[in-house]
Structure formats: C-alpha cells, structure tokens
Write a protein that holds these residues in place. Sequence first.
Motif, PDB file in Angstrom:
ATOM      1  N   ASP A 140     -52.721  36.867 -25.175  1.00  0.00           N
ATOM      2  CA  ASP A 140     -52.546  35.645 -25.960  1.00  0.00           C
ATOM      3  C   ASP A 140     -51.712  34.614 -25.206  1.00  0.00           C
ATOM      4  O   ASP A 140     -52.011  33.414 -25.225  1.00  0.00           O
ATOM      5  N   ALA A 141     -50.644  35.087 -24.549  1.00  0.00           N
ATOM      6  CA  ALA A 141     -49.778  34.169 -23.804  1.00  0.00           C
ATOM      7  C   ALA A 141     -50.530  33.512 -22.654  1.00  0.00           C
ATOM      8  O   ALA A 141     -50.467  32.294 -22.459  1.00  0.00           O
ATOM      9  N   ILE A 142     -51.257  34.339 -21.884  1.00  0.00           N
ATOM     10  CA  ILE A 142     -51.997  33.785 -20.742  1.00  0.00           C
ATOM     11  C   ILE A 142     -53.094  32.839 -21.220  1.00  0.00           C
ATOM     12  O   ILE A 142     -53.313  31.763 -20.647  1.00  0.00           O
ATOM     13  N   GLY A 143     -53.786  33.234 -22.295  1.00  0.00           N
ATOM     14  CA  GLY A 143     -54.839  32.372 -22.822  1.00  0.00           C
ATOM     15  C   GLY A 143     -54.305  31.047 -23.330  1.00  0.00           C
ATOM     16  O   GLY A 143     -54.898  29.988 -23.086  1.00  0.00           O
ATOM     17  N   GLY A 144     -53.156  31.088 -24.032  1.00  0.00           N
ATOM     18  CA  GLY A 144     -52.569  29.844 -24.528  1.00  0.00           C
ATOM     19  C   GLY A 144     -52.139  28.924 -23.404  1.00  0.00           C
ATOM     20  O   GLY A 144     -52.369  27.714 -23.458  1.00  0.00           O
ATOM     21  N   ILE A 145     -51.499  29.509 -22.372  1.00  0.00           N
ATOM     22  CA  ILE A 145     -51.078  28.701 -21.225  1.00  0.00           C
ATOM     23  C   ILE A 145     -52.290  28.085 -20.529  1.00  0.00           C
ATOM     24  O   ILE A 145     -52.275  26.907 -20.144  1.00  0.00           O
ATOM     25  N   ALA A 146     -53.359  28.867 -20.388  1.00  0.00           N
ATOM     26  CA  ALA A 146     -54.555  28.363 -19.715  1.00  0.00           C
ATOM     27  C   ALA A 146     -55.172  27.186 -20.465  1.00  0.00           C
ATOM     28  O   ALA A 146     -55.585  26.186 -19.864  1.00  0.00           O
ATOM     29  N   VAL A 147     -55.203  27.300 -21.791  1.00  0.00           N
ATOM     30  CA  VAL A 147     -55.784  26.219 -22.590  1.00  0.00           C
ATOM     31  C   VAL A 147     -54.946  24.950 -22.463  1.00  0.00           C
ATOM     32  O   VAL A 147     -55.474  23.844 -22.276  1.00  0.00           O
ATOM     33  N   VAL A 148     -53.631  25.083 -22.569  1.00  0.00           N
ATOM     34  CA  VAL A 148     -52.751  23.914 -22.479  1.00  0.00           C
ATOM     35  C   VAL A 148     -52.852  23.259 -21.102  1.00  0.00           C
ATOM     36  O   VAL A 148     -52.946  22.027 -20.982  1.00  0.00           O
ATOM     37  N   VAL A 149     -52.832  24.086 -20.054  1.00  0.00           N
ATOM     38  CA  VAL A 149     -52.939  23.538 -18.697  1.00  0.00           C
ATOM     39  C   VAL A 149     -54.279  22.840 -18.506  1.00  0.00           C
ATOM     40  O   VAL A 149     -54.363  21.777 -17.882  1.00  0.00           O
ATOM     41  N   ALA A 150     -55.349  23.422 -19.034  1.00  0.00           N
ATOM     42  CA  ALA A 150     -56.676  22.806 -18.900  1.00  0.00           C
ATOM     43  C   ALA A 150     -56.731  21.454 -19.599  1.00  0.00           C
ATOM     44  O   ALA A 150     -57.276  20.487 -19.062  1.00  0.00           O
ATOM     45  N   VAL A 151     -56.155  21.364 -20.790  1.00  0.00           N
ATOM     46  CA  VAL A 151     -56.154  20.100 -21.528  1.00  0.00           C
ATOM     47  C   VAL A 151     -55.341  19.040 -20.782  1.00  0.00           C
ATOM     48  O   VAL A 151     -55.766  17.886 -20.647  1.00  0.00           O
ATOM     49  N   CYS A 152     -54.161  19.430 -20.294  1.00  0.00           N
ATOM     50  CA  CYS A 152     -53.333  18.480 -19.548  1.00  0.00           C
ATOM     51  C   CYS A 152     -54.028  18.014 -18.270  1.00  0.00           C
ATOM     52  O   CYS A 152     -54.010  16.828 -17.928  1.00  0.00           O
ATOM     53  N   THR A 153     -54.641  18.960 -17.572  1.00  0.00           N
ATOM     54  CA  THR A 153     -55.353  18.610 -16.340  1.00  0.00           C
ATOM     55  C   THR A 153     -56.501  17.660 -16.619  1.00  0.00           C
ATOM     56  O   THR A 153     -56.740  16.710 -15.869  1.00  0.00           O
ATOM     57  N   LEU A 154     -57.222  17.908 -17.703  1.00  0.00           N
ATOM     58  CA  LEU A 154     -58.337  17.033 -18.058  1.00  0.00           C
ATOM     59  C   LEU A 154     -57.848  15.615 -18.360  1.00  0.00           C
ATOM     60  O   LEU A 154     -58.447  14.628 -17.907  1.00  0.00           O
ATOM     61  N   GLY A 155     -56.763  15.504 -19.121  1.00  0.00           N
ATOM     62  CA  GLY A 155     -56.232  14.181 -19.430  1.00  0.00           C
ATOM     63  C   GLY A 155     -55.775  13.440 -18.184  1.00  0.00           C
ATOM     64  O   GLY A 155     -56.062  12.250 -18.021  1.00  0.00           O
ATOM     65  N   VAL A 156     -55.068  14.122 -17.277  1.00  0.00           N
ATOM     66  CA  VAL A 156     -54.594  13.488 -16.049  1.00  0.00           C
ATOM     67  C   VAL A 156     -55.763  13.102 -15.155  1.00  0.00           C
ATOM     68  O   VAL A 156     -55.763  12.028 -14.533  1.00  0.00           O
ATOM     69  N   ALA A 157     -56.793  13.953 -15.093  1.00  0.00           N
ATOM     70  CA  ALA A 157     -57.954  13.660 -14.251  1.00  0.00           C
ATOM     71  C   ALA A 157     -58.673  12.401 -14.723  1.00  0.00           C
ATOM     72  O   ALA A 157     -59.015  11.527 -13.915  1.00  0.00           O
ATOM     73  N   PHE A 158     -58.904  12.290 -16.025  1.00  0.00           N
ATOM     74  CA  PHE A 158     -59.559  11.096 -16.537  1.00  0.00           C
ATOM     75  C   PHE A 158     -58.676   9.865 -16.369  1.00  0.00           C
ATOM     76  O   PHE A 158     -59.172   8.750 -16.151  1.00  0.00           O
ATOM     77  N   ARG A 159     -57.382  10.063 -16.459  1.00  0.00           N
ATOM     78  CA  ARG A 159     -56.443   8.950 -16.263  1.00  0.00           C
ATOM     79  C   ARG A 159     -56.535   8.431 -14.839  1.00  0.00           C
ATOM     80  O   ARG A 159     -56.653   7.209 -14.617  1.00  0.00           O
TER      81      ARG A 159
END
Length: 376
Positions: A140-159
């Motif tokens: 659960d911890a690894i999955g949660g971290i992966a989801v948060v990192v993916a969302v942040c990366t996506l936002g920064v990439a589009f930015r």
Amino acid sequence: MTSPVRAWWDAPAAIPPPPRRVWRDWVLVGVLAPLTFVEAALRPEVPFRWLWAGVLLALVPLLLWRRTHPLTTLTVAFAAGSIISLQGGGEPELFTTAYFLILLYAVMRWGSGRAMLLGGLLVLVGWLTSFLSRTPTAADAIGGIAVVVAVCTLGVAFRWRSRARARELDRMRLLEREQLARDLHDTVAHHVSAIAIQAQAGTAVAETDPDAAARVLRVIEGEASRTLDEMRAMVRVLRREDAADLSPLPGIGELSRLAESVPGRPQVRVAVTGGDEALPPAVAAATFRIAQEAVTNARRHARHAARIDVAATHDADGVRLEVHDDGEAAASAPPGYGITGMVERATLLGGTCAAGPDPDGGWTVTAVLPRTGWTL
C-alpha cells in the motif's frame, strides 16, 4: 535554502496563465457529485461511507477554483480529509477520493514554485499522518507513493511542455516581426530614396527664388538621407543580418505563382480582383505571405482535399484574402506556429486574420488588411 530550492521557490506561476473556468470543470463537478452517492450506495462494506460521501460532496465545488487558487483548494481538501480521519472516520476507501489527486495535479500544473513545494510537503504530511490511524502494508505504501509521484510528474511535464510551446510561439512572433520590419524597411527606403532624388533634381532646376528653393531642397535632401540611415540602423537592431533575405518583396501580383495543378496534390486556383490602385508594398507582401502559408497548411493538413481556392479582392480600403480547401473539416484545431504567424502579421498591419472549419465543409483562412492606418 540551497540555490536550486530557492530558484524553485521563486518560480512564477504557469505560463501562459490558465483559463479561470471552462465547461469541462462544470461537467467534472456534475459527474463526480452523483458518482460519489452511487458508489456509497453500492459499497456497503466501506466503513463510514456516507460520512466520506458527504465530505466529498462538500469539497467537490473546489474543483472550480483549482486553477486560480491551486494551493488553497488543495490545503482545504487535505485539511478536511485529515480532520475526518483523525476524528475516527478512518481512511477514505471510496474510489471517488481520487478527487484529491486532481487538486494535487492542479498545484503542480498551474501553481507557483512555492505552491508546488508547499503542496508536496502538505501531501507528505498527510500521508505520514495516516500512520496514526493505521499501519499500511508495504504494498500500500509503495503503491500510494507511486501514484502521487506519477500525478506530480504528469503535472510538471504538462507545465514544462506548455511553457516551451509559449516560448516557441514568442520566437515565431519575433521572426514575423523581423520579416515585417524588413518589408517596411524596404518600402520606406524606396520612397525616401525617391524623395532624395527628387530633391536633388529640384535643386538643379529651381528657377523662382533659386536661393530659397535651393536651401529648402537641400534640407529635404539631408532629412531624407538621415531618415534612410536611421531606418537602416533600426532594422539592423530588429533583425539578424546573417538571416536577411535580400530578394524583392512579393506582392499581390505574385499570387498567381501559388496556382498549380499537379497529379496527386490539391489543385490550387487563384483569383485576384480589384481596382487599379497600387497597394502599399508592405500590405501586398503580407497578403502574399499569408496566402502562401495558408496554401502550405492546406497541402499538409487538409485530408482528402482536391482543390484549394485563393481569392483576393483589393479596393480603396484594403485587401480581403480568403483561402479555402475542400478537405474534411475538423471540429477544432490548436493554433499552430503557421496560424500564429499569419495572425501576427495581419495584426501588426492593423488587420485581422482568422482560420477555422467552414460550415459548408473544408477549412477557410480569412484575412482583412487595411490600406492605411497601420504602424510597426
């Protein structure tokens, strides 16, 4: 703070700035609200499901302000969620709680540098706070971290992608200004040179009050020469001399060069109508450049196009140019660099240029350029 952190902290908000609100925001709110109730009703095994459903319903309207106040909306949502969890509401297990990820994406996509850092810190604190109510498994911890990192990366990439596109559009606008500056320079240089020649001739043939006429003509000649030198100096600043194009300015008469009939390519037909008045060279050159770019775009992007019609009409007021293809019309298209260049060129001459799908099919570019009243 270290230099990279300070640079990120001082970074401005997204460029270009986001729209305040679009129709998709209302659709998202309208879909997420009933979906929360439906999920709560269909998943009786979820503890405190109605409590979380009520909290989500209260927080859903924050989506309407996520672009203009990204950090504020994220803070309010996470604070409400953390309070409910610590007061015995347990962890949110409804799938619709993914709503929080939309707010996190908004911070990374549109927030300032300090909003991004504070938003990331807020999510980290919220994640660590969840350990107080339960101990998550490693998966659960690894999955949660992966989801948060993916969302942040996506936002920064589009930015970064949006900012790079804005810089490229600015570069294209600068190139168009350089080209237009050259066109205007050649135009003014031609007329000022003629004034200088006429002034020299007037000096030689003055008969009435030759002394006064000679002095006036010499002043005209000197002013014309200085104006020509200043114009050349100004244009050298506005453009790169190594990229200067020394070919003659194209005009409305050169539109016929665009006409062609080649097997396998759209047939280009050109029609020019109007009075006998000569167009200012800058307006004539802009008409040709816009038509040339519109025809090039139609050849590249018009699907199944068989014909491209170029129609130019000029009168005492100016020029109206219309380029139409009979290809498959698209519902919409993002403005590319070619369209941006055409609009920039028309705007600098005090005119307008619009491109879009035609109601009767195909794609149409329409430009209206005034004969006078424009400035660089």
